[in-house]
Motif scaffolding. Structure first.
Motif, short mmCIF file in Angstrom:
data_model
loop_
_atom_site.label_atom_id
_atom_site.label_comp_id
_atom_site.label_asym_id
_atom_site.label_seq_id
_atom_site.Cartn_x
_atom_site.Cartn_y
_atom_site.Cartn_z
N TYR A 8 -29.72 -107.93 -24.82
CA TYR A 8 -28.82 -108.83 -25.52
C TYR A 8 -29.11 -108.86 -27.01
N ARG B 70 -38.23 -117.46 -20.32
CA ARG B 70 -36.77 -117.48 -20.25
C ARG B 70 -36.34 -116.51 -19.16
N TYR C 295 -29.13 -120.91 -22.28
CA TYR C 295 -28.72 -120.12 -23.44
C TYR C 295 -27.65 -119.11 -23.03
N CYS C 296 -26.65 -118.93 -23.88
CA CYS C 296 -25.75 -117.81 -23.66
C CYS C 296 -26.14 -116.70 -24.63
N ALA C 297 -25.75 -115.48 -24.27
CA ALA C 297 -26.12 -114.32 -25.05
C ALA C 297 -25.03 -113.26 -24.94
N TRP D 56 -25.92 -115.62 -19.28
CA TRP D 56 -26.56 -116.92 -19.36
C TRP D 56 -28.01 -116.76 -18.92
N ARG E 188 -33.45 -109.45 -20.94
CA ARG E 188 -33.28 -110.14 -22.23
C ARG E 188 -33.13 -109.15 -23.37
N TYR F 136 -27.33 -111.04 -29.38
CA TYR F 136 -27.11 -112.34 -30.03
C TYR F 136 -27.35 -113.45 -29.02
N TRP F 137 -27.89 -114.56 -29.53
CA TRP F 137 -28.24 -115.70 -28.69
C TRP F 137 -27.75 -117.00 -29.31
#
Length: 132
Positions: free
Chosen positions: A119, A50, A100-102, A41, A116, A121-122
């Protein structure tokens, strides 16, 4: 391809609680596939970068939290439901942000990615607003 959809955001008073959910899906996605992704998250407040909030390993056995939320937020997952959760307690106005979840394929079963860039996919995000 993996689709992530967050839900559960809203407006809450300071000191209150919210539970965010993030459901994962895809054309060939299965519970087995989901269980091979670390999940995280992040949040982004207006005018700010972010930032990392929390992450969880494949089975949920390992978790990691940003210092600002440790002790107040809890990340968990249900691999049978392809869903990751973020329980947020004792909310503060400074927690106001889009969350946001990832999903991350980086590393192995015990990894809890923070960057970040780790990751793949978001989701589209869900707004959390904490009033004072």
């Amino acid at each position: 391809q993996v689709q992530l959809v967050e839900s559960g955001g809203g407006l809450v008073q300071a000191g209150g609680s919210l539970r965010l959910s993030c459901a994962a899906s895809g054309r060939t996605f299965s519970s087995y596939t989901f269980s091979r992704y670390a999940m995280g998250w992040f949040r982004q407040a207006p005018g700010k970068e972010r930032e990392f909030v929390a992450s969880i390993s494949w089975s949920g056995g390992s978790t990691y939290y940003a210092a600002s939320v440790k002790g107040r937020f809890t990340i968990s997952r249900d691999n049978a439901k392809n869903t990751v959760y973020l329980q947020m307690n004792s909310l503060k106005p400074e927690d106001t942000a889009v969350y946001y979840c990832a999903a991350s394929r980086t590393g192995g079963p015990s990894v809890t990615p923070v960057r970040r860039e780790a990751y793949d996919y978001w989701g589209q995000g869900t707004q959390v607003t904490v009033s004072s």
